[in-house]
Design a protein around this motif. Sequence first.
Motif, PDB file in Angstrom:
ATOM      1  N   VAL A 110       0.869  -1.176   0.000  1.00  0.00           N
ATOM      2  CA  VAL A 110       0.000   0.000   0.000  1.00  0.00           C
ATOM      3  C   VAL A 110       0.901   1.220   0.000  1.00  0.00           C
ATOM      4  CG1 VAL A 110      -0.075   0.112   2.539  1.00  0.00           C
ATOM      5  CG2 VAL A 110      -1.964   1.084   1.218  1.00  0.00           C
ATOM      6  N   CYS A 111       0.341   2.384  -0.308  1.00  0.00           N
ATOM      7  CA  CYS A 111       1.026   3.623   0.024  1.00  0.00           C
ATOM      8  C   CYS A 111       0.019   4.421   0.824  1.00  0.00           C
ATOM      9  CB  CYS A 111       1.461   4.411  -1.212  1.00  0.00           C
ATOM     10  SG  CYS A 111       2.190   5.994  -0.742  1.00  0.00           S
ATOM     11  N   THR A 112       0.238   4.511   2.120  1.00  0.00           N
ATOM     12  CA  THR A 112      -0.756   5.171   2.969  1.00  0.00           C
ATOM     13  C   THR A 112      -0.772   6.674   2.736  1.00  0.00           C
ATOM     14  OG1 THR A 112       0.850   5.320   4.756  1.00  0.00           O
ATOM     15  CG2 THR A 112      -0.655   3.447   4.802  1.00  0.00           C
ATOM     16  N   LEU A 113       0.358   7.228   2.324  1.00  0.00           N
ATOM     17  CA  LEU A 113       0.473   8.675   2.202  1.00  0.00           C
ATOM     18  C   LEU A 113      -0.122   9.183   0.894  1.00  0.00           C
ATOM     19  CD1 LEU A 113       1.730  10.839   3.992  1.00  0.00           C
ATOM     20  CD2 LEU A 113       3.799  10.682   2.610  1.00  0.00           C
ATOM     21  N   CYS A 114       0.133   8.476  -0.189  1.00  0.00           N
ATOM     22  CA  CYS A 114      -0.366   8.946  -1.492  1.00  0.00           C
ATOM     23  C   CYS A 114      -0.580   7.745  -2.395  1.00  0.00           C
ATOM     24  CB  CYS A 114       0.563   9.993  -2.086  1.00  0.00           C
ATOM     25  SG  CYS A 114       2.319   9.613  -1.946  1.00  0.00           S
ATOM     26  N   SER A 115       0.264   7.561  -3.393  1.00  0.00           N
ATOM     27  CA  SER A 115       0.037   6.430  -4.295  1.00  0.00           C
ATOM     28  C   SER A 115       1.344   5.909  -4.864  1.00  0.00           C
ATOM     29  CB  SER A 115      -0.908   6.834  -5.420  1.00  0.00           C
ATOM     30  OG  SER A 115      -0.380   7.950  -6.104  1.00  0.00           O
ATOM     31  N   CYS A 116       2.410   5.909  -4.070  1.00  0.00           N
ATOM     32  CA  CYS A 116       3.697   5.407  -4.539  1.00  0.00           C
ATOM     33  C   CYS A 116       3.532   3.960  -4.996  1.00  0.00           C
ATOM     34  CB  CYS A 116       4.745   5.500  -3.433  1.00  0.00           C
ATOM     35  SG  CYS A 116       5.024   7.209  -2.911  1.00  0.00           S
ATOM     36  N   TYR A 117       4.153   3.651  -6.124  1.00  0.00           N
ATOM     37  CA  TYR A 117       3.855   2.396  -6.816  1.00  0.00           C
ATOM     38  C   TYR A 117       5.022   2.113  -7.759  1.00  0.00           C
ATOM     39  CZ  TYR A 117       0.565  -0.683  -9.479  1.00  0.00           C
ATOM     40  OH  TYR A 117      -0.109  -1.720 -10.092  1.00  0.00           O
TER      41      TYR A 117
HETATM   42 FE    FE Z   1       2.755   7.479  -2.293  1.00  0.00          FE
END
Ligand code: FE
Length: 210
Positions: A110-117
């Motif tokens: 997951v990326c809890t802060l934003c959408s790191c992928y």
């Molecule tokens: Fe992120």
Amino acid sequence: MAHDHHDHDHDHGQEPPSDMALRVKALESLLVEKGLVDPAALDAIIDTYEHKVGPRNGARVVARAWSDPAYLDRLRADATAAIAELGYGGRQGEHMVAVENTPEVHNLVVCTLCSCYPWSVLGLPPVWYKSSPYRSRAVIDPRGVMAEFGLTVPDEAEVRVWDSTAEIRYLVIPERPAGTEGWSEEALTELVSRDSMIGVSLARAPETGA
Ligand code: FE
């Protein structure tokens, strides 16, 4: 169908553009207006990650890891370098960590802060990955989230949730399905879905009798 119904839970289509989306749009407009970026170049980058780079890159990494123990060792030691061996790297893939599923451990990203992928191996993230329900619930109720994707992890297995950051992107190596002994790397690649490399799904089982 298990893959389709979850969108209702994660995708709040009624919401106005997020604050982040508006900020990004405003920033892009300003950069273009000042002549600092070429909108065509931006479009080309997006097009590349939408259409040319996709989960198939990651699937090849997983199939190689299943097939070649020496490659798996290199992937464990330095995933960024091992992935680069197959020609995949660049944006959002600079610091990769491979996490292996086993009968004892199931990994979820997951990326809890934003959408790191990890764009370099999975392409652009699906909408649900960027949604706030997934980002918040994946941490507090990972088993519940996975159940919505149709995945039940046995109680005796430990669930590990990995929070991506700007520095580290994770790639889940799903378990190799039973009944695939002797399969070619190419054939194995077909069993590796995007969702299985995020951890909300397992690799596909081979069709029996096919
Ligand atoms: Fe992120």
